[in-house]
Design a protein around this motif. Structure first.
Motif, PDB file in Angstrom:
ATOM      1  N   ARG A 140      36.797  74.371  41.037  1.00 26.33           N
ATOM      2  CA  ARG A 140      35.866  74.349  40.280  1.00 26.33           C
ATOM      3  C   ARG A 140      35.621  73.642  41.944  1.00 26.33           C
ATOM      4  O   ARG A 140      35.686  73.137  42.468  1.00 26.33           O
ATOM      5  N   VAL A 141      34.352  73.916  42.155  1.00 24.48           N
ATOM      6  CA  VAL A 141      34.327  74.462  43.612  1.00 24.48           C
ATOM      7  C   VAL A 141      32.578  73.238  44.215  1.00 24.48           C
ATOM      8  O   VAL A 141      31.558  74.284  43.581  1.00 24.48           O
ATOM      9  N   LEU A 142      32.748  72.364  44.521  1.00 24.13           N
ATOM     10  CA  LEU A 142      31.225  71.914  44.525  1.00 24.13           C
ATOM     11  C   LEU A 142      31.234  71.965  46.100  1.00 24.13           C
ATOM     12  O   LEU A 142      31.898  71.688  46.858  1.00 24.13           O
ATOM     13  N   PHE A 143      30.103  72.772  46.487  1.00 25.13           N
ATOM     14  CA  PHE A 143      29.861  73.034  48.174  1.00 25.13           C
ATOM     15  C   PHE A 143      28.323  72.606  48.845  1.00 25.13           C
ATOM     16  O   PHE A 143      27.262  72.789  47.425  1.00 25.13           O
ATOM     17  N   PRO A 144      27.550  72.084  50.092  1.00 22.82           N
ATOM     18  CA  PRO A 144      26.325  72.543  49.767  1.00 22.82           C
ATOM     19  C   PRO A 144      26.216  73.625  50.399  1.00 22.82           C
ATOM     20  O   PRO A 144      27.054  74.129  51.141  1.00 22.82           O
ATOM     21  N   LYS A 145      25.090  73.584  50.516  1.00 21.31           N
ATOM     22  CA  LYS A 145      24.673  74.792  52.209  1.00 21.31           C
ATOM     23  C   LYS A 145      25.434  76.108  51.465  1.00 21.31           C
ATOM     24  O   LYS A 145      25.958  77.423  52.402  1.00 21.31           O
ATOM     25  N   VAL A 146      25.378  76.677  50.341  1.00 20.98           N
ATOM     26  CA  VAL A 146      25.791  77.936  49.858  1.00 20.98           C
ATOM     27  C   VAL A 146      25.469  78.803  50.294  1.00 20.98           C
ATOM     28  O   VAL A 146      25.615  79.797  50.706  1.00 20.98           O
ATOM     29  N   GLU A 147      24.177  79.051  50.681  1.00 20.63           N
ATOM     30  CA  GLU A 147      23.550  80.553  51.651  1.00 20.63           C
ATOM     31  C   GLU A 147      23.432  79.609  52.681  1.00 20.63           C
ATOM     32  O   GLU A 147      23.741  81.480  53.640  1.00 20.63           O
ATOM     33  N   THR A 148      23.905  78.798  53.572  1.00 19.44           N
ATOM     34  CA  THR A 148      24.752  79.500  54.467  1.00 19.44           C
ATOM     35  C   THR A 148      24.811  80.547  55.211  1.00 19.44           C
ATOM     36  O   THR A 148      26.001  80.445  54.423  1.00 19.44           O
ATOM     37  N   ARG A 149      25.099  81.044  56.350  1.00 17.64           N
ATOM     38  CA  ARG A 149      26.062  82.116  56.633  1.00 17.64           C
ATOM     39  C   ARG A 149      26.615  82.243  58.234  1.00 17.64           C
ATOM     40  O   ARG A 149      26.238  80.795  58.773  1.00 17.64           O
ATOM     41  N   GLU A 150      27.925  82.185  58.121  1.00 17.89           N
ATOM     42  CA  GLU A 150      28.391  81.943  59.624  1.00 17.89           C
ATOM     43  C   GLU A 150      29.592  82.535  59.991  1.00 17.89           C
ATOM     44  O   GLU A 150      30.107  83.461  59.111  1.00 17.89           O
ATOM     45  N   PRO A 151      29.570  83.205  61.044  1.00 17.25           N
ATOM     46  CA  PRO A 151      30.505  83.876  62.021  1.00 17.25           C
ATOM     47  C   PRO A 151      31.621  83.992  62.010  1.00 17.25           C
ATOM     48  O   PRO A 151      32.671  83.974  62.731  1.00 17.25           O
ATOM     49  N   PHE A 152      33.028  83.557  60.528  1.00 17.67           N
ATOM     50  CA  PHE A 152      33.903  83.364  60.168  1.00 17.67           C
ATOM     51  C   PHE A 152      34.515  83.628  61.260  1.00 17.67           C
ATOM     52  O   PHE A 152      35.369  84.711  61.217  1.00 17.67           O
ATOM     53  N   VAL A 153      36.256  83.614  62.042  1.00 17.87           N
ATOM     54  CA  VAL A 153      36.297  83.414  62.924  1.00 17.87           C
ATOM     55  C   VAL A 153      38.130  83.904  62.294  1.00 17.87           C
ATOM     56  O   VAL A 153      38.586  82.098  61.721  1.00 17.87           O
ATOM     57  N   ASP A 154      38.942  84.168  62.590  1.00 19.69           N
ATOM     58  CA  ASP A 154      40.170  84.935  62.277  1.00 19.69           C
ATOM     59  C   ASP A 154      40.830  83.993  63.443  1.00 19.69           C
ATOM     60  O   ASP A 154      41.227  84.122  64.370  1.00 19.69           O
ATOM     61  N   LEU A 155      42.193  83.258  62.560  1.00 22.55           N
ATOM     62  CA  LEU A 155      43.059  82.729  63.751  1.00 22.55           C
ATOM     63  C   LEU A 155      44.007  83.314  64.546  1.00 22.55           C
ATOM     64  O   LEU A 155      44.617  82.668  65.802  1.00 22.55           O
ATOM     65  N   ASP A 156      44.649  84.529  63.761  1.00 22.57           N
ATOM     66  CA  ASP A 156      45.484  85.088  64.128  1.00 22.57           C
ATOM     67  C   ASP A 156      44.774  85.550  65.340  1.00 22.57           C
ATOM     68  O   ASP A 156      45.875  85.680  66.920  1.00 22.57           O
ATOM     69  N   ASP A 157      42.957  86.116  65.206  1.00 21.02           N
ATOM     70  CA  ASP A 157      43.029  86.583  66.208  1.00 21.02           C
ATOM     71  C   ASP A 157      42.932  85.875  68.058  1.00 21.02           C
ATOM     72  O   ASP A 157      42.426  85.861  68.670  1.00 21.02           O
ATOM     73  N   LEU A 158      42.427  84.477  67.289  1.00 20.11           N
ATOM     74  CA  LEU A 158      41.783  83.203  67.852  1.00 20.11           C
ATOM     75  C   LEU A 158      43.288  82.604  69.090  1.00 20.11           C
ATOM     76  O   LEU A 158      43.334  82.884  70.319  1.00 20.11           O
ATOM     77  N   CYS A 159      44.088  83.286  68.540  1.00 20.20           N
ATOM     78  CA  CYS A 159      45.853  82.721  68.756  1.00 20.20           C
ATOM     79  C   CYS A 159      46.125  83.622  69.891  1.00 20.20           C
ATOM     80  O   CYS A 159      46.383  83.183  71.000  1.00 20.20           O
ATOM     81  N   ASP A 160      45.785  84.863  69.868  1.00 22.53           N
ATOM     82  CA  ASP A 160      45.738  86.125  70.208  1.00 22.53           C
ATOM     83  C   ASP A 160      45.371  85.945  71.567  1.00 22.53           C
ATOM     84  O   ASP A 160      45.945  86.000  72.709  1.00 22.53           O
TER      85      ASP A 160
END
Ligand SMILES: NC(=O)c1ccc[n+]([C@@H]2O[C@H](COP(=O)([O-])OP(=O)(O)OC[C@H]3O[C@@H](n4cnc5c(N)ncnc54)[C@H](OP(=O)(O)O)[C@@H]3O)[C@@H](O)[C@H]2O)c1
Length: 278
Positions: A140-160
């Protein structure tokens, strides 16, 4: 001679990935961890000189976040200790949309040492290795700002890119703003994780102040609550709702998109919600 790298945060999400890449390619490393010998602790600057001796380059992931007021002094001191020990190169992990982090970046950029700044958006792995995993597993997820959009980064890309910044000359004195290839809302994130794992994960949006009060009731300390408040109120106020292509240009390939990450991660079983007994 291959350079010796100190990885600060070597047991963490980015540090552990960079550690395994460097080891795999035969680069010598020193672990930057409170459990290493000599130990590295952000709270004990008097011990940093021992850790930095003989080190050629440093990957810096600060704890808990460059946005906290103590970061500036810590980065200043770390850079001084690096200069004293003739460290050649610094690679700093920074946060996108955090004005306080900019001041830390500038200290590194003005250090006279070679530098690379990785100014990153939120990590995809926050949902599978970080702070949001627990609430998914609670079912059960409780969360603020569910409609906010973020350009999430994958950590394998970042670490490459972090790895390439340490072992090649290609990223010297460059600042990269790292985003994934698309904007994804938190609602999309939780709905997609439910879909790819074939589970129901109900979520409820609640005002930020109520969210913080709930976390306080769970016993989270004041400094952690301050940081969560800052991240939601400042970083997620819409300022980061844009995609840039620095990561694609630097890697020479498209960064991983959210759906691919979600499908791959679902296969690991990390998001499997255990049946409740009774
Ligand atoms: N999460 C995101 O979405 C995001 C986005 C952009 C930037 N960032 C930045 O990423 C950085 C965190 O990197 P990460 O996610 O790779 O790390 P992490 O997984 O959060 O943890 C790294 C390690 O920090 C160590 N640590 C904790 N307190 C410490 C202390 N007092 N002194 C020394 N080490 C300590 C712990 O290692 P030991 O127990 O072994 O000491 C831990 O394994 C932060 O600066 C954050 O602002 C995060």
């Amino acid at each position: 001679m291959k350079p010796i790298t100190l990885i600060i945060g070597s047991s963490g999400k980015t540090g552990s990935r960079i550690l395994s890449k460097l080891k795999q390619e035969g680069y010598p490393v020193r672990l930057g961890s409170r459990n290493a010998e000599p130990p590295f602790d952000w709270e004990k600057p008097e011990s940093w000189n021992d850790v930095l001796q003989g080190i050629n380059q440093v990957y810096i992931s600060f704890q808990p976040d460059l946005a906290v007021p103590s970061s500036l002094e810590a980065i200043k001191t770390l850079v001084q200790v690096c200069q004293k020990n003739q460290v050649k190169r610094l690679v700093l992990l920074s946060g996108r949309g955090e004005p306080e982090a900019r001041a830390c970046e500038q200290i590194v950029q003005n250090s006279g040492l070679e530098w690379t700044i990785l100014r990153s958006s939120w990590f995809l792995q926050n949902f599978s290795e970080g702070m949001f995993l627990e609430s998914i597993l609670a079912g059960r997820v409780l969360f603020p700002k569910v409609e906010t959009r973020e350009p999430f980064v994958d950590l394998d890309d970042l670490c490459d890119l972090a790895f390439a910044s340490l072992v090649t000359e290609n990223h010297k004195n460059k600042l990269y703003e790292l985003t994934g290839p698309e904007l994804v809302s938190f609602r999309d994130v939780f709905e997609t994780i439910a879909e790819v794992t074939n589970q129901t994960i109900p979520f409820e949006e609640l005002p930020l102040d109520d969210y913080l009060s709930t976390l306080k009731e769970f016993g989270l300390p004041e400094d952690v609550l301050w940081l969560i408040d800052y991240l939601f109120r400042t970083v997620l106020d819409g300022r980061n709702e844009s995609v840039v292509n620095d990561l694609e240009l630097a890697l020479g390939r498209k960064p991983k998109d959210f759906r691919t990450y979600a499908k791959e991660t679902a296969k690991t079983g990390i998001w499997k919600i255990q049946e409740r007994v009774g």
